[in-house]
Design an enzyme around this catalytic site. Structure first.
Site, PDB file in Angstrom:
ATOM      1  N   CYS A 168      -8.784 -19.119 -22.120  1.00  6.34           N
ATOM      2  CA  CYS A 168      -8.184 -18.265 -23.139  1.00  6.34           C
ATOM      3  C   CYS A 168      -7.527 -17.018 -22.566  1.00  6.34           C
ATOM      4  O   CYS A 168      -6.942 -16.229 -23.315  1.00  6.34           O
ATOM      5  CB  CYS A 168      -9.236 -17.884 -24.173  1.00  6.34           C
ATOM      6  SG  CYS A 168     -10.113 -19.330 -24.811  1.00  6.34           S
ATOM      7  N   HIS A 308      -9.689  -9.348 -28.306  1.00  4.60           N
ATOM      8  CA  HIS A 308      -9.860 -10.794 -28.130  1.00  4.60           C
ATOM      9  C   HIS A 308     -10.495 -11.360 -29.395  1.00  4.60           C
ATOM     10  O   HIS A 308     -10.060 -12.393 -29.888  1.00  4.60           O
ATOM     11  CB  HIS A 308     -10.716 -11.063 -26.894  1.00  4.60           C
ATOM     12  CG  HIS A 308     -10.835 -12.506 -26.548  1.00  4.60           C
ATOM     13  ND1 HIS A 308      -9.738 -13.317 -26.350  1.00  4.60           N
ATOM     14  CD2 HIS A 308     -11.927 -13.296 -26.368  1.00  4.60           C
ATOM     15  CE1 HIS A 308     -10.148 -14.550 -26.055  1.00  4.60           C
ATOM     16  NE2 HIS A 308     -11.469 -14.560 -26.066  1.00  4.60           N
ATOM     17  N   GLU A 319     -17.446  -7.478 -26.618  1.00  7.76           N
ATOM     18  CA  GLU A 319     -16.157  -6.797 -26.544  1.00  7.76           C
ATOM     19  C   GLU A 319     -16.216  -5.427 -27.200  1.00  7.76           C
ATOM     20  O   GLU A 319     -15.644  -4.451 -26.691  1.00  7.76           O
ATOM     21  CB  GLU A 319     -15.050  -7.632 -27.184  1.00  7.76           C
ATOM     22  CG  GLU A 319     -13.682  -6.992 -26.998  1.00  7.76           C
ATOM     23  CD  GLU A 319     -12.518  -7.807 -27.524  1.00  7.76           C
ATOM     24  OE1 GLU A 319     -11.366  -7.463 -27.205  1.00  7.76           O
ATOM     25  OE2 GLU A 319     -12.764  -8.784 -28.265  1.00  7.76           O
ATOM     26  N   LYS A 338      -6.769 -13.032 -34.608  1.00  2.00           N
ATOM     27  CA  LYS A 338      -7.350 -14.375 -34.676  1.00  2.00           C
ATOM     28  C   LYS A 338      -7.980 -14.636 -36.038  1.00  2.00           C
ATOM     29  O   LYS A 338      -8.228 -15.797 -36.386  1.00  2.00           O
ATOM     30  CB  LYS A 338      -8.388 -14.563 -33.569  1.00  2.00           C
ATOM     31  CG  LYS A 338      -7.809 -14.666 -32.164  1.00  2.00           C
ATOM     32  CD  LYS A 338      -8.904 -14.947 -31.145  1.00  2.00           C
ATOM     33  CE  LYS A 338      -8.350 -15.076 -29.730  1.00  2.00           C
ATOM     34  NZ  LYS A 338      -7.917 -13.780 -29.166  1.00  2.00           N
ATOM     35  N   HIS A 343      -8.137 -19.179 -33.192  1.00  2.56           N
ATOM     36  CA  HIS A 343      -8.149 -18.963 -31.744  1.00  2.56           C
ATOM     37  C   HIS A 343      -7.248 -20.002 -31.093  1.00  2.56           C
ATOM     38  O   HIS A 343      -7.565 -21.188 -31.056  1.00  2.56           O
ATOM     39  CB  HIS A 343      -9.569 -19.073 -31.203  1.00  2.56           C
ATOM     40  CG  HIS A 343      -9.712 -18.617 -29.784  1.00  2.56           C
ATOM     41  ND1 HIS A 343      -8.624 -18.227 -29.005  1.00  2.56           N
ATOM     42  CD2 HIS A 343     -10.798 -18.490 -28.986  1.00  2.56           C
ATOM     43  CE1 HIS A 343      -9.063 -17.892 -27.805  1.00  2.56           C
ATOM     44  NE2 HIS A 343     -10.366 -18.040 -27.763  1.00  2.56           N
ATOM     45  N   PHE A 402     -13.341 -18.805 -21.001  1.00  6.87           N
ATOM     46  CA  PHE A 402     -14.463 -19.522 -20.405  1.00  6.87           C
ATOM     47  C   PHE A 402     -14.298 -19.515 -18.880  1.00  6.87           C
ATOM     48  O   PHE A 402     -13.185 -19.617 -18.361  1.00  6.87           O
ATOM     49  CB  PHE A 402     -14.494 -20.967 -20.895  1.00  6.87           C
ATOM     50  CG  PHE A 402     -15.054 -21.148 -22.290  1.00  6.87           C
ATOM     51  CD1 PHE A 402     -15.541 -20.087 -23.016  1.00  6.87           C
ATOM     52  CD2 PHE A 402     -15.096 -22.412 -22.862  1.00  6.87           C
ATOM     53  CE1 PHE A 402     -16.074 -20.263 -24.296  1.00  6.87           C
ATOM     54  CE2 PHE A 402     -15.619 -22.604 -24.126  1.00  6.87           C
ATOM     55  CZ  PHE A 402     -16.102 -21.539 -24.846  1.00  6.87           C
TER      56      PHE A 402
END
Length: 414
Positions: A168, A308, A319, A338, A343, A402
């Site tokens: 991502c 994010h 975050e 998002k 996402h 990830f």
């Protein structure tokens, strides 16, 4: 605004293009963002009735046959179709004459997974019909780098060409690395962004098996709810987003419309876990601090953060902690788009870069919709439910992937 610059080449954005669940252009996507419209709906691209998760943020209203013709469309994975369409919009908007010096124009285009749909189809044909029926296009359609390669072919860009495949964080890194190519004098213009089209039976089932996806099937528009106490996972989205980057003086000399400057880039690794963020947000903090240093800015100079903000419990909490560590308890306004786009994995960084650029240009901060009850530990200056008017000289966007990949971009008024 505090800024201490070296004499390096400056990088600006002169074109944008996007396809998302909110619209089939950058402008349509932005208009829906500031209106607070959700792009999440029951899955239409395949029969998801047998799955635990039956909602996604799909691109609707896009006809690949109209764009590419029937034969060519059949030989392009959907992620590449989206990438080529978004890039055509961005290049047209920039009015960049690539043919004048094609060797000085490069491409870096990211994706998290690549042609998952084509791979899934190929495996199905092999299983059901035998190896002689497998298409010779299966492998090229599956490769993660194919969008970058075909963008170069479509536009005749013969300079540096690469693909970031960092989950991502992929398209944010593509933009940051593309800006560096220009700063180092290796290119005068770069086409950068990312694409993802993993909304399929395998993609949905696999993320659902990880307990990463929201199961709010009966309320799709309310399923993506970053920082909210009721969040239960992210919503898979598909998208492509492209920026045209240019060396500032060259762009000015040709009379280009400059949309924003790519002022800062930072990228780090958590080196912690294959999916979970570092619990103290250390990698995220270092990425933001590196981007601020690269831009010659202090935390007080940032007027907006596009988080994010995936809508997963650990990501949002970590975050928020990282943002407070960087900006203090009274930091800038924050939102996660998002909540509307879902996402979009490898496309997310570029799509959210466009949101930052538009926030700077329009003075409108897109909201986090569905943020009804801020979760404990997620306290920030949230732009909740509706857009907010604000003058923004610098905007920051985070992308975390990830594997522990972190990327932060900062855009400023040009």
């Amino acid at each position: 605004m505090t800024r201490v610059r070296s004499e390096r080449r400056r990088v600006v954005v002169t074109g944008m293009g996007a396809l998302s669940a909110l619209g089939t252009s950058a402008e349509a996507t932005w208009d829906a963002m500031v209106a607070g419209r959700s792009g999440v709906a029951p899955i239409a691209g395949f029969d998801a009735s047998g799955l635990a998760v039956r909602i996604a943020a799909e691109v609707r209203g896009f006809d690949p046959v109209a764009h590419f013709g029937k034969r060519r469309a059949r030989h392009l994975d959907r992620n590449v179709q989206l990438a080529l369409a978004a890039t055509a919009e961005a290049v047209d908007a920039s009015k960049l004459d690539i043919a004048a010096a094609p060797e000085r124009v490069g491409v870096i285009y990211g994706t998290g997974i690549g042609g998952l749909g084509s791979l899934t189809d190929g495996v199905g044909v092999l299983r059901d019909r035998g190896p002689e029926w497998v298409s010779p296009y299966t492998l090229p359609m599956t490769l993660a780098n194919m969008a970058a390669g075909l963008i170069a072919m479509q536009h005749g860009a013969t300079g540096y060409n690469s693909c970031t495949v960092t989950a991502c964080a992929a398209s944010a890194q593509a933009i940051g690395e593309g800006a560096d190519q220009i700063r180092l004098g290796r290119a005068d213009a770069m086409i950068c962004g990312g694409c993802e089209a993993a909304v399929g039976e395998v993609g949905i089932a696999a993320f659902a098996a990880m307990k990463a996806l929201s199961t709010r099937n009966d309320e799709p528009g309310r399923a993506s709810r970053p920082f909210d106490s009721g969040r239960d996972g992210f919503v898979m989205g598909e998208a492509a987003a492209t920026l045209v980057l240019e060396e500032r003086e060259a762009a000015l000399a040709r009379g280009a419309t400059i949309l924003a400057e790519v002022a800062g880039y930072g990228s780090t690794a958590d080196a912690h876990h294959i999916t979970a963020p570092h619990p103290d947000g250390d990698g995220a903090v270092r990425a933001m601090e590196a981007a601020l240093a690269d831009a010659g800015l202090g935390p007080g100079d940032v007027g907006y953060v596009n988080a994010h903000g995936t809508s997963t419990p650990p990501n949002d909490r970590v975050e928020a902690l990282a943002l407070r560590r960087v900006f203090g308890p009274s930091g800038p306004p924050v939102s996660s788009t998002k909540s509307m786009t879902g996402h979009t994995l490898g496309a997310a960084g570029a799509l959210e870069a466009i949101a930052c650029i538009q926030a700077i240009r329009t003075g409108l901060l897109p909201p986090t919709i569905n943020l009804d009850d801020v979760d404990a530990g997620c306290e920030l200056d949230h732009v909740a439910h509706v857009a907010r008017r604000a003058s923004v000289a610098a905007a920051l966007t985070n992308s975390f992937g990830f594997g522990g990949h972190n990327a932060t971009l900062i855009f400023t008024q040009a």
